[in-house]
Each structure stands twice: as structure tokens, then as C-alpha cells.
Design a protein around this motif. Structure first.
Motif, PDB file in Angstrom:
ATOM      1  N   PHE A  10      47.542 -11.693 -11.966  1.00 48.02           N
ATOM      2  CA  PHE A  10      48.604 -12.345 -12.745  1.00 48.02           C
ATOM      3  C   PHE A  10      49.566 -11.251 -13.205  1.00 48.02           C
ATOM      4  CE2 PHE A  10      49.502 -14.915 -16.878  1.00 48.02           C
ATOM      5  CZ  PHE A  10      50.636 -15.464 -16.316  1.00 48.02           C
ATOM      6  N   LEU A  11      50.846 -11.412 -12.895  1.00 51.61           N
ATOM      7  CA  LEU A  11      51.819 -10.345 -13.108  1.00 51.61           C
ATOM      8  C   LEU A  11      52.471 -10.352 -14.486  1.00 51.61           C
ATOM      9  CD1 LEU A  11      53.564 -10.284  -9.601  1.00 51.61           C
ATOM     10  CD2 LEU A  11      51.755  -8.774 -10.472  1.00 51.61           C
ATOM     11  N   ALA A  12      52.147 -11.328 -15.329  1.00 56.76           N
ATOM     12  CA  ALA A  12      52.826 -11.441 -16.625  1.00 56.76           C
ATOM     13  C   ALA A  12      52.676 -10.185 -17.465  1.00 56.76           C
ATOM     14  CB  ALA A  12      52.289 -12.648 -17.391  1.00 56.76           C
ATOM     15  N   GLN A  13      51.478  -9.585 -17.475  1.00 52.67           N
ATOM     16  CA  GLN A  13      51.231  -8.432 -18.329  1.00 52.67           C
ATOM     17  C   GLN A  13      51.770  -7.123 -17.734  1.00 52.67           C
ATOM     18  OE1 GLN A  13      48.966 -10.795 -17.731  1.00 52.67           O
ATOM     19  NE2 GLN A  13      48.313 -11.543 -19.742  1.00 52.67           N
ATOM     20  N   LEU A  41      52.641 -15.717 -10.406  1.00 51.63           N
ATOM     21  CA  LEU A  41      53.941 -15.388 -10.981  1.00 51.63           C
ATOM     22  C   LEU A  41      54.178 -16.102 -12.316  1.00 51.63           C
ATOM     23  CD1 LEU A  41      56.393 -15.466  -7.931  1.00 51.63           C
ATOM     24  CD2 LEU A  41      55.230 -13.499  -8.946  1.00 51.63           C
ATOM     25  N   PRO A  42      54.623 -15.357 -13.339  1.00 49.32           N
ATOM     26  CA  PRO A  42      55.080 -15.990 -14.582  1.00 49.32           C
ATOM     27  C   PRO A  42      56.468 -16.574 -14.365  1.00 49.32           C
ATOM     28  CG  PRO A  42      55.323 -13.610 -14.724  1.00 49.32           C
ATOM     29  CD  PRO A  42      54.683 -13.888 -13.395  1.00 49.32           C
ATOM     30  N   SER A  43      56.590 -17.867 -14.477  1.00 51.32           N
ATOM     31  CA  SER A  43      57.841 -18.531 -14.086  1.00 51.32           C
ATOM     32  C   SER A  43      58.989 -18.258 -15.043  1.00 51.32           C
ATOM     33  CB  SER A  43      57.609 -20.045 -13.982  1.00 51.32           C
ATOM     34  OG  SER A  43      57.365 -20.598 -15.262  1.00 51.32           O
ATOM     35  N   TRP A  44      58.685 -17.713 -16.229  1.00 51.56           N
ATOM     36  CA  TRP A  44      59.744 -17.435 -17.204  1.00 51.56           C
ATOM     37  C   TRP A  44      60.411 -16.085 -16.977  1.00 51.56           C
ATOM     38  CZ3 TRP A  44      54.508 -17.629 -18.275  1.00 51.56           C
ATOM     39  CH2 TRP A  44      53.889 -16.407 -18.563  1.00 51.56           C
ATOM     40  N   ASP A  45      59.846 -15.261 -16.087  1.00 53.52           N
ATOM     41  CA  ASP A  45      60.356 -13.909 -15.911  1.00 53.52           C
ATOM     42  C   ASP A  45      61.364 -13.874 -14.773  1.00 53.52           C
ATOM     43  OD1 ASP A  45      60.742 -11.142 -15.449  1.00 53.52           O
ATOM     44  OD2 ASP A  45      58.825 -10.727 -16.439  1.00 53.52           O
ATOM     45  N   LEU A  82      54.186 -19.879 -21.396  1.00 49.32           N
ATOM     46  CA  LEU A  82      55.086 -19.822 -22.547  1.00 49.32           C
ATOM     47  C   LEU A  82      55.823 -21.141 -22.746  1.00 49.32           C
ATOM     48  CD1 LEU A  82      56.594 -16.223 -22.415  1.00 49.32           C
ATOM     49  CD2 LEU A  82      54.364 -17.025 -23.243  1.00 49.32           C
ATOM     50  N   GLN A  83      56.292 -21.749 -21.650  1.00 46.57           N
ATOM     51  CA  GLN A  83      56.995 -23.027 -21.779  1.00 46.57           C
ATOM     52  C   GLN A  83      56.040 -24.142 -22.209  1.00 46.57           C
ATOM     53  OE1 GLN A  83      57.001 -20.929 -19.046  1.00 46.57           O
ATOM     54  NE2 GLN A  83      58.803 -21.325 -17.775  1.00 46.57           N
ATOM     55  N   GLY A 131      54.655 -24.275  -1.779  1.00 41.98           N
ATOM     56  CA  GLY A 131      53.446 -24.565  -1.017  1.00 41.98           C
ATOM     57  C   GLY A 131      52.151 -24.248  -1.735  1.00 41.98           C
ATOM     58  N   VAL A 132      52.179 -24.220  -3.083  1.00 40.14           N
ATOM     59  CA  VAL A 132      50.946 -23.993  -3.837  1.00 40.14           C
ATOM     60  C   VAL A 132      50.461 -25.310  -4.424  1.00 40.14           C
ATOM     61  CG1 VAL A 132      51.413 -21.577  -4.316  1.00 40.14           C
ATOM     62  CG2 VAL A 132      52.248 -23.308  -5.907  1.00 40.14           C
ATOM     63  N   SER A 133      49.158 -25.433  -4.582  1.00 36.42           N
ATOM     64  CA  SER A 133      48.554 -26.709  -4.973  1.00 36.42           C
ATOM     65  C   SER A 133      48.163 -26.777  -6.443  1.00 36.42           C
ATOM     66  CB  SER A 133      47.318 -26.986  -4.114  1.00 36.42           C
ATOM     67  OG  SER A 133      46.370 -25.934  -4.260  1.00 36.42           O
ATOM     68  N   ASP A 134      48.238 -25.649  -7.159  1.00 34.21           N
ATOM     69  CA  ASP A 134      47.782 -25.614  -8.550  1.00 34.21           C
ATOM     70  C   ASP A 134      48.792 -24.852  -9.405  1.00 34.21           C
ATOM     71  OD1 ASP A 134      45.033 -26.790  -8.047  1.00 34.21           O
ATOM     72  OD2 ASP A 134      44.920 -24.996  -6.787  1.00 34.21           O
ATOM     73  N   HIS A 135      48.752 -25.124 -10.712  1.00 34.66           N
ATOM     74  CA  HIS A 135      49.718 -24.519 -11.630  1.00 34.66           C
ATOM     75  C   HIS A 135      49.057 -24.317 -12.976  1.00 34.66           C
ATOM     76  CE1 HIS A 135      53.727 -23.710 -13.312  1.00 34.66           C
ATOM     77  NE2 HIS A 135      53.257 -24.309 -14.388  1.00 34.66           N
ATOM     78  N   GLY A 136      49.265 -23.135 -13.598  1.00 38.68           N
ATOM     79  CA  GLY A 136      48.645 -22.826 -14.879  1.00 38.68           C
ATOM     80  C   GLY A 136      49.594 -22.933 -16.046  1.00 38.68           C
ATOM     81  N   THR A 137      49.069 -23.418 -17.191  1.00 38.58           N
ATOM     82  CA  THR A 137      49.914 -23.578 -18.372  1.00 38.58           C
ATOM     83  C   THR A 137      49.060 -23.626 -19.630  1.00 38.58           C
ATOM     84  OG1 THR A 137      51.848 -24.795 -19.189  1.00 38.58           O
ATOM     85  CG2 THR A 137      49.953 -26.114 -18.461  1.00 38.58           C
ATOM     86  N   PHE A 138      49.720 -23.700 -20.788  1.00 36.66           N
ATOM     87  CA  PHE A 138      49.100 -23.984 -22.074  1.00 36.66           C
ATOM     88  C   PHE A 138      49.486 -25.397 -22.504  1.00 36.66           C
ATOM     89  CE2 PHE A 138      49.008 -19.292 -23.611  1.00 36.66           C
ATOM     90  CZ  PHE A 138      47.696 -19.158 -23.203  1.00 36.66           C
ATOM     91  N   SER A 139      48.672 -25.965 -23.397  1.00 38.75           N
ATOM     92  CA  SER A 139      48.943 -27.322 -23.872  1.00 38.75           C
ATOM     93  C   SER A 139      49.903 -27.364 -25.039  1.00 38.75           C
ATOM     94  CB  SER A 139      47.630 -28.002 -24.291  1.00 38.75           C
ATOM     95  OG  SER A 139      47.105 -27.399 -25.473  1.00 38.75           O
ATOM     96  N   GLY A 140      50.043 -26.227 -25.766  1.00 35.70           N
ATOM     97  CA  GLY A 140      50.714 -26.301 -27.046  1.00 35.70           C
ATOM     98  C   GLY A 140      49.762 -26.881 -28.092  1.00 35.70           C
TER      99      GLY A 140
END
Length: 351
Positions: A10-13, A41-45, A82-83, A131-140
Motif C-alpha cells: 500500500f503506497l499511502a505511507q 493506490l491511495p485514490s486521494w493522492d 480518507l474519503q 479491472g480490479v474487483s475489490d476496493h478498500g475504505t473506512f466506514s466513518g
């Protein structure tokens, strides 16, 4: 059984303003140089990806995949941690979470939430285009300020919080379903979905939505003193992503799970580089192999002691050495004497 894909990172850090961390091309080459086969990839960067463009242009997505391929890695997933956090923010956190938002919506909670929801919907389409099947996030979180029941929580408070959380996320889950992508919530303190029970409360309220899934990270579970191995058995059908991150919990007479507001180095619970903590990764990787986990083993590096580049270098080797190349035959096949239904009945004394 399936052999786990990896190692990935994970490239965020690691993303930053200095080379090689300031562009997709150079950071991909850096990751490959450490032995990684995939990047998350962190989508916010925006140094790494333009989320809106990825949602609208398959040509742009082909360029991203091409850049990664030229450097010897592939995309594992996108992240909107983050989003996702901004989909649900209790007012007490408005100021501190404003830093996650786009400049034009800061200071306006309603606009910030609408922006976050749109970001998630863009991420669903971008994931499909990539072409990716999964996505990571937080719930808030709306209920987190009330995680400890003192003063006594008013009756219905938590139900109201989770009802609202589900109402906000249901259209996003539907957008991911339309895109054919699993939305995986990282179970994490600070989020309303921070353990198995809270995930179940949410899952029930979104009608057991097929796209409502889990990003498994044992580090956040061991710091809560939760059975992070048993967790995998209970939620096996919902675990679609995995962050491979280590941690340790060393309680003392002076502090426990809450850690007394201390800095990371002074806390009873600390994140550590892979192999330096207490997580039983041999059992985790064995479980993933035995249960047909179809995703990637992704390093999320966080450590309060070790330099990040050392952690990245060691982490690639750690994951590679723990991935189990699954067998295609049973170890005792050499002793197979063959049989058929008639022989089986005779062996059992039924004929």
C-alpha cells in the motif's frame, strides 16, 4: 485451494514530494526493486492517480496499468480510506477531519459529506475501469465518541447512529454493485465498524448487501485484544482484502488498551514492522491458503521505531516467505489403492 497473490504494498505511507515517491512511474519502479509484484493506490493522492479521470476514461486507466506493467508490478486495489472517513463524521471531529477534504468543501460538513460520497462513487467506476474487483475504505463514525458507556448512553442512540450510517452507505454500496466491485471496510478503531459485532450491526442494516465486505488487518484487532484468528473463521465469506501489518500489545500496571494518551512509542499497543510484533502470520497465511482467499497480501507499513524503507524492504521478503504455494495433490496419494462404490460397500461389510 489457491496460492495467495503477492507480495504487494500500500503506497499511502510512502508517497511524497521527493523522488522516487512523487510519481506513479518512479514509485512503481521503487516497489518492484524491493520485490513487490503489486501496488495498492491511495485514490486521494493526485501524484499517483487522478480519480475523476480514472472514473471517466478507460484510456487513462490503460495508461496507469501500462505504467505499472512497464515497471514490473500490477494494480491490486484502490483505496478511499480518507474519503470514506468523511461519509460519516461526528461534529466533535469536524475540525480534525477537515484536513482530509478538498479545499472547496472544508468548513462545510454537508458539502464535505456530499463530496465524500461522490468520491466513493467515482472510485467504484475507476475500479471497474482499472479491472480490479475489490476496493478498500473506512466506514466513518457517528457513534465513536460514545464507544465507552459513561455517561450512560440514551436508549436508542447507537441504533440511530447505525441506521444513519447504513442510510448514507447504501447508495454507495449499490454503485459498487453496479460496477461489479466489492467494497471492503477496514475494521479499525475510530470507525463505527471497528470489530465483528459492529460490522454485523451495519451489515444487517444494509440488507446483507453482497458488496459489503471486509478488509482484514490483524494489527487493529490485536490492539483491541480481539481473537484475530477466530475472526477469520466467522467472517470468512466477507473477507475480500488483507493488509499484512504487525502489532504488539504489552500491558503494564500503568496502562492497557487505551494507553493513557501516550505517544506511539510509549503505548501498550503499538504498530510494528513485519516480524517485529506479535501477530501469528504463519497461521494467518495458512488460513488464507486453506480457505481459497482470492486476493492479495498487501503490506501496510506502520511502525513507530523502524525506518520506512527498511520496513518496506524487509516486508517484501517477509510476505514472500510466508505465502504458501498450495499443493495440487495430497501428500498420501502414493498410498492410494483405488476403489469404487462396490468395493466401498464390501469394505464396510454392507455386501
Amino acid at each position: 485451494m489457491k496460492t495467495i497473490k503477492g507480495p504487494a504494498i500500500f503506497l499511502a505511507q510512502f508517497a511524497g514530494d521527493e523522488a522516487p515517491f512523487n510519481s506513479l512511474d518512479t514509485i512503481a519502479a521503487w516497489a518492484a526493486g524491493h520485490g513487490y509484484k503489486g501496488v495498492q493506490l491511495p485514490s486521494w493522492d493526485t501524484r499517483l492517480i487522478d480519480l475523476k479521470r480514472a472514473a471517466e476514461s478507460t484510456t487513462y486507466c490503460d495508461e496507469i496499468k501500462g505504467t505499472l506493467a512497464e515497471n514490473g508490478v500490477e494494480l491490486t486495489e484502490l483505496s478511499t480510506h480518507l474519503q470514506g472517513q468523511l461519509v460519516a463524521v461526528h461534529p466533535v471531529y469536524d475540525d480534525v477531519f477537515d484536513g482530509f477534504a478538498a479545499p472547496e468543501v472544508k468548513g462545510d460538513p454537508a458539502a464535505r459529506q456530499a463530496w465524500a460520497v461522490e468520491q466513493l462513487k467515482l472510485a467504484a467506476r475507476a475500479s471497474r475501469n482499472l479491472g480490479v474487483s475489490d476496493h478498500g475504505t473506512f466506514s466513518g463514525a457517528l457513534a465513536w465518541p460514545f464507544v465507552y458507556p459513561w455517561p450512560q448512553r440514551p436508549p436508542g442512540l447507537i441504533d440511530a447512529a447505525f441506521d444513519e450510517l447504513a442510510r448514507r452507505w447504501r447508495p454507495i454500496l449499490d454503485a459498487f454493485d453496479e460496477a461489479g466491485v466489492n467494497l471492503c471496510y477496514e475494521i479499525h478503531p475510530g470507525e463505527d465498524l471497528h470489530d465483528g459485532i459492529t460490522f454485523e450491526m451495519f451489515l444487517e442494516r444494509v440488507g446483507n448487501h453482497p458488496r459489503c465486505n471486509i478488509l482484514y488487518d490483524p494489527s487493529h484487532l490485536i490492539l483491541q485484544q480481539l481473537d484475530y484468528l477466530g475472526f477469520m473463521d466467522i467472517y470468512r465469506e466477507r473477507i475480500k482484502m488483507a493488509h499484512i501489518k504487525d502489532a504488539e500489545f504489552n500491558p503494564s500496571p500503568r496502562q492497557g488498551v487505551y494507553s493513557g494518551y501516550q505517544s506511539w512509542t510509549e503505548r501498550a499497543g503499538r504498530f510494528r514492522s513485519l516480524g517485529d510484533g506479535q501477530v501469528d502470520f504463519k497461521r494467518i497465511f495458512s488460513w488464507l491458503a486453506a480457505n481459497d482467499y482470492d486476493g492479495w497480501a498487501v503490506l501496510e507499513w506502520e511502525c513507530c521505531l523502524k525506518h520506512p524503507e527498511v520496513g518496506a524492504r524487509e516486508g517484501a521478503a517477509f510476505i514472500r516467505d510466508h505465502i504458501i504455494e498450495v499443493t495440487e495433490r495430497a501428500f498420501d496419494d502414493f498410498a492410494d489403492g483405488g476403489s469404487d462404490d462396490r468395493a466401498n460397500r464390501r469394505i464396510l461389510g454392507l455386501d
